[in-house]
Design a protein around this motif. Structure first.
Motif, PDB file in Angstrom:
ATOM      1  N   LEU A 185      82.258 -15.606  24.331  1.00 33.90           N
ATOM      2  CA  LEU A 185      81.322 -15.969  25.392  1.00 33.90           C
ATOM      3  C   LEU A 185      81.808 -15.449  26.734  1.00 33.90           C
ATOM      4  O   LEU A 185      83.015 -15.215  26.922  1.00 33.90           O
ATOM      5  N   GLU A 186      80.884 -15.301  27.673  1.00 33.27           N
ATOM      6  CA  GLU A 186      81.280 -14.941  29.036  1.00 33.27           C
ATOM      7  C   GLU A 186      82.214 -16.027  29.558  1.00 33.27           C
ATOM      8  O   GLU A 186      81.992 -17.226  29.342  1.00 33.27           O
ATOM      9  N   ALA A 187      83.257 -15.620  30.241  1.00 35.17           N
ATOM     10  CA  ALA A 187      84.304 -16.565  30.672  1.00 35.17           C
ATOM     11  C   ALA A 187      83.745 -17.762  31.425  1.00 35.17           C
ATOM     12  O   ALA A 187      84.186 -18.901  31.233  1.00 35.17           O
ATOM     13  N   ALA A 188      82.769 -17.528  32.307  1.00 36.03           N
ATOM     14  CA  ALA A 188      82.213 -18.612  33.116  1.00 36.03           C
ATOM     15  C   ALA A 188      81.484 -19.658  32.283  1.00 36.03           C
ATOM     16  O   ALA A 188      81.315 -20.804  32.722  1.00 36.03           O
ATOM     17  N   GLN A 189      81.059 -19.310  31.069  1.00 38.14           N
ATOM     18  CA  GLN A 189      80.304 -20.232  30.221  1.00 38.14           C
ATOM     19  C   GLN A 189      81.203 -21.128  29.372  1.00 38.14           C
ATOM     20  O   GLN A 189      80.731 -22.115  28.787  1.00 38.14           O
ATOM     21  N   LEU A 190      82.473 -20.815  29.302  1.00 37.51           N
ATOM     22  CA  LEU A 190      83.357 -21.505  28.361  1.00 37.51           C
ATOM     23  C   LEU A 190      83.487 -23.012  28.599  1.00 37.51           C
ATOM     24  O   LEU A 190      83.465 -23.784  27.637  1.00 37.51           O
ATOM     25  N   PRO A 191      83.633 -23.490  29.844  1.00 41.94           N
ATOM     26  CA  PRO A 191      83.716 -24.950  30.007  1.00 41.94           C
ATOM     27  C   PRO A 191      82.477 -25.676  29.482  1.00 41.94           C
ATOM     28  O   PRO A 191      82.593 -26.741  28.855  1.00 41.94           O
ATOM     29  N   ARG A 192      81.298 -25.103  29.700  1.00 38.83           N
ATOM     30  CA  ARG A 192      80.065 -25.737  29.229  1.00 38.83           C
ATOM     31  C   ARG A 192      79.966 -25.699  27.705  1.00 38.83           C
ATOM     32  O   ARG A 192      79.275 -26.520  27.105  1.00 38.83           O
ATOM     33  N   ALA A 193      80.654 -24.753  27.086  1.00 42.30           N
ATOM     34  CA  ALA A 193      80.589 -24.607  25.625  1.00 42.30           C
ATOM     35  C   ALA A 193      81.436 -25.642  24.896  1.00 42.30           C
ATOM     36  O   ALA A 193      81.335 -25.770  23.673  1.00 42.30           O
ATOM     37  N   LEU A 194      82.261 -26.387  25.612  1.00 38.60           N
ATOM     38  CA  LEU A 194      83.154 -27.340  24.950  1.00 38.60           C
ATOM     39  C   LEU A 194      82.400 -28.401  24.149  1.00 38.60           C
ATOM     40  O   LEU A 194      82.950 -28.967  23.203  1.00 38.60           O
ATOM     41  N   ASP A 195      81.157 -28.685  24.500  1.00 40.31           N
ATOM     42  CA  ASP A 195      80.367 -29.658  23.745  1.00 40.31           C
ATOM     43  C   ASP A 195      79.811 -29.070  22.456  1.00 40.31           C
ATOM     44  O   ASP A 195      79.355 -29.803  21.578  1.00 40.31           O
ATOM     45  N   ASP A 196      79.842 -27.738  22.358  1.00 40.47           N
ATOM     46  CA  ASP A 196      79.213 -27.069  21.212  1.00 40.47           C
ATOM     47  C   ASP A 196      80.207 -26.430  20.252  1.00 40.47           C
ATOM     48  O   ASP A 196      79.819 -25.950  19.189  1.00 40.47           O
ATOM     49  N   VAL A 197      81.479 -26.371  20.635  1.00 35.06           N
ATOM     50  CA  VAL A 197      82.518 -25.785  19.784  1.00 35.06           C
ATOM     51  C   VAL A 197      83.651 -26.790  19.642  1.00 35.06           C
ATOM     52  O   VAL A 197      83.684 -27.811  20.324  1.00 35.06           O
ATOM     53  N   ASP A 198      84.580 -26.472  18.763  1.00 38.59           N
ATOM     54  CA  ASP A 198      85.697 -27.391  18.552  1.00 38.59           C
ATOM     55  C   ASP A 198      86.775 -27.244  19.624  1.00 38.59           C
ATOM     56  O   ASP A 198      87.481 -28.211  19.932  1.00 38.59           O
ATOM     57  N   ALA A 199      86.886 -26.047  20.164  1.00 36.54           N
ATOM     58  CA  ALA A 199      87.871 -25.796  21.216  1.00 36.54           C
ATOM     59  C   ALA A 199      87.492 -24.500  21.917  1.00 36.54           C
ATOM     60  O   ALA A 199      86.700 -23.709  21.399  1.00 36.54           O
ATOM     61  N   ALA A 200      88.060 -24.289  23.092  1.00 37.67           N
ATOM     62  CA  ALA A 200      87.788 -23.061  23.838  1.00 37.67           C
ATOM     63  C   ALA A 200      89.012 -22.696  24.658  1.00 37.67           C
ATOM     64  O   ALA A 200      89.706 -23.569  25.189  1.00 37.67           O
ATOM     65  N   VAL A 201      89.268 -21.400  24.739  1.00 31.90           N
ATOM     66  CA  VAL A 201      90.334 -20.896  25.607  1.00 31.90           C
ATOM     67  C   VAL A 201      89.671 -20.525  26.938  1.00 31.90           C
ATOM     68  O   VAL A 201      88.786 -19.671  26.977  1.00 31.90           O
ATOM     69  N   ILE A 202      90.093 -21.192  28.007  1.00 33.98           N
ATOM     70  CA  ILE A 202      89.388 -21.106  29.281  1.00 33.98           C
ATOM     71  C   ILE A 202      90.317 -20.598  30.380  1.00 33.98           C
ATOM     72  O   ILE A 202      91.455 -21.062  30.510  1.00 33.98           O
ATOM     73  N   ASN A 203      89.805 -19.683  31.190  1.00 34.14           N
ATOM     74  CA  ASN A 203      90.536 -19.201  32.358  1.00 34.14           C
ATOM     75  C   ASN A 203      90.775 -20.350  33.337  1.00 34.14           C
ATOM     76  O   ASN A 203      89.915 -21.215  33.514  1.00 34.14           O
ATOM     77  N   GLY A 204      91.914 -20.310  33.999  1.00 34.39           N
ATOM     78  CA  GLY A 204      92.294 -21.399  34.885  1.00 34.39           C
ATOM     79  C   GLY A 204      91.282 -21.712  35.973  1.00 34.39           C
ATOM     80  O   GLY A 204      91.009 -22.878  36.265  1.00 34.39           O
ATOM     81  N   ASN A 205      90.704 -20.669  36.603  1.00 30.65           N
ATOM     82  CA  ASN A 205      89.769 -20.932  37.701  1.00 30.65           C
ATOM     83  C   ASN A 205      88.526 -21.655  37.207  1.00 30.65           C
ATOM     84  O   ASN A 205      88.013 -22.577  37.861  1.00 30.65           O
ATOM     85  N   TYR A 206      88.023 -21.271  36.021  1.00 29.08           N
ATOM     86  CA  TYR A 206      86.834 -21.930  35.484  1.00 29.08           C
ATOM     87  C   TYR A 206      87.152 -23.336  34.984  1.00 29.08           C
ATOM     88  O   TYR A 206      86.311 -24.238  35.044  1.00 29.08           O
ATOM     89  N   ALA A 207      88.351 -23.530  34.488  1.00 26.27           N
ATOM     90  CA  ALA A 207      88.761 -24.867  34.060  1.00 26.27           C
ATOM     91  C   ALA A 207      88.793 -25.820  35.257  1.00 26.27           C
ATOM     92  O   ALA A 207      88.261 -26.940  35.198  1.00 26.27           O
ATOM     93  N   ILE A 208      89.404 -25.375  36.334  1.00 23.34           N
ATOM     94  CA  ILE A 208      89.513 -26.218  37.524  1.00 23.34           C
ATOM     95  C   ILE A 208      88.134 -26.529  38.090  1.00 23.34           C
ATOM     96  O   ILE A 208      87.836 -27.657  38.485  1.00 23.34           O
ATOM     97  N   ALA A 209      87.266 -25.507  38.132  1.00 24.68           N
ATOM     98  CA  ALA A 209      85.910 -25.699  38.664  1.00 24.68           C
ATOM     99  C   ALA A 209      85.127 -26.706  37.832  1.00 24.68           C
ATOM    100  O   ALA A 209      84.206 -27.356  38.337  1.00 24.68           O
ATOM    101  N   ALA A 210      85.472 -26.848  36.555  1.00 22.55           N
ATOM    102  CA  ALA A 210      84.789 -27.791  35.666  1.00 22.55           C
ATOM    103  C   ALA A 210      85.491 -29.147  35.624  1.00 22.55           C
ATOM    104  O   ALA A 210      85.242 -29.965  34.735  1.00 22.55           O
ATOM    105  N   ASP A 211      86.380 -29.381  36.585  1.00 20.24           N
ATOM    106  CA  ASP A 211      87.120 -30.648  36.701  1.00 20.24           C
ATOM    107  C   ASP A 211      88.090 -30.882  35.553  1.00 20.24           C
ATOM    108  O   ASP A 211      88.463 -32.030  35.263  1.00 20.24           O
TER     109      ASP A 211
END
Length: 273
Positions: A185-211
């Motif tokens: 998935l596009e990196a920016a979409q990964l935090p939102r995908a956590l509800d739809d997958v079992d796990a996700a590898v997320i870039n630090g900036n997007y993780a922080i932005a998603a609280d």
């Protein structure tokens, strides 16, 4: 009041930037007479830049204009065409890949911080909790996908073939004990995908932005030791000697910024200087 333009997609970002510069010409970002316009990801890059803008720039005689983008393409393209004077959002492997694919000549100026890549899950508390056949989402850009796979390999979730480098893909996996499935998935979409997958590898900036708090919430996190993925201020080749760029580079690696990063991000973002 901060002069910050927020955009959501590549198309909107380019359009908003063009409108913002229409009154003074498309080359304003590269003009040595105007403010230094810097394209940045919102978190933590724009936050760090806005700290510099609000607390350090005026004393240093720097007029700084921060523009926020949520994609990884527009900042480099805008730097290349002169719409902005610099950008701050990326690491060296990503830039090398981008320059090669797009024919751009963007160069790093100074490395400021590292955002450790992490594996996150709403279901698992540790990697051992991942079930057989679980789906793990990965960033779909070349460099960050390889980086994500290396993180999983370093934590013995998978095994990569010898020599798998900055262009590694799931095809380079030689052992996958849990039979994990990978969703790109596009990196920016990964935090939102956590509800739809079992796990996700997320870039630090997007993780922080998603609280998300990487230092606390990640199942596993990249080590900063000998890490090549530090984020830096970048410009089009030939603009490194711009006095405004030199001033910003000095401010971004000042003791004040180091303290700001340490205090604000509590280990989720690490100063690289």
């Amino acid at each position: 009041m901060r002069n910050t333009t927020k955009t959501v997609t590549t198309v909107l970002a380019a359009g908003a930037l063009a409108l913002g510069l229409s009154a003074c010409g498309t080359e304003n970002g590269a003009s040595k007479d105007g403010p230094l316009i810097v394209a940045a990801s919102p978190v933590p890059h724009a936050e760090i830049l806005n700290y510099v803008k609000d607390h350090l720039a005026q004393k240093a005689g720097l007029d700084l204009d921060v523009r926020e983008f949520t994609d990884y393409n527009t900042p480099n393209l805008s730097t290349q065409d002169g719409s902005v004077g610099a950008n701050y959002f990326q690491n060296k492997p990503y830039l090398d890949d981008f320059n090669k694919k797009k024919g751009t000549d963007i160069v790093p100026v100074v490395t400021v911080h590292l955002e450790p890549l992490g594996l996150y899950s709403h279901q698992a508390k540790k990697t051992g909790d991942l079930t057989k056949g679980a789906t793990v989402a990965l960033p779909n850009d070349t460099v960050n996908e390889a980086r994500a796979l290396k993180l999983l390999a370093a934590n013995k979730v998978i095994t990569l073939k010898d020599g798998a480098g900055t262009e590694a893909t799931p095809k380079d996996i030689t052992a996958n004990p849990k039979g994990l499935k990978f969703k790109e998935l596009e990196a920016a979409q990964l935090p939102r995908a956590l509800d739809d997958v079992d796990a996700a590898v997320i870039n630090g900036n997007y993780a922080i932005a998603a609280d998300l708090k990487p230092a606390k919430d990640a199942l596993v996190l990249e080590s900063p030791k000998n890490n090549p993925y530090g984020n830096f201020l970048a410009v089009k080749k030939g603009e490194e000697k711009d006095p405004r760029v030199k001033k910003l580079a000095k401010l971004l690696t000042s003791p004040e910024v180091k303290k700001f990063i340490k205090d604000k991000y509590a280990g989720s973002v690490l100063p690289s200087f």
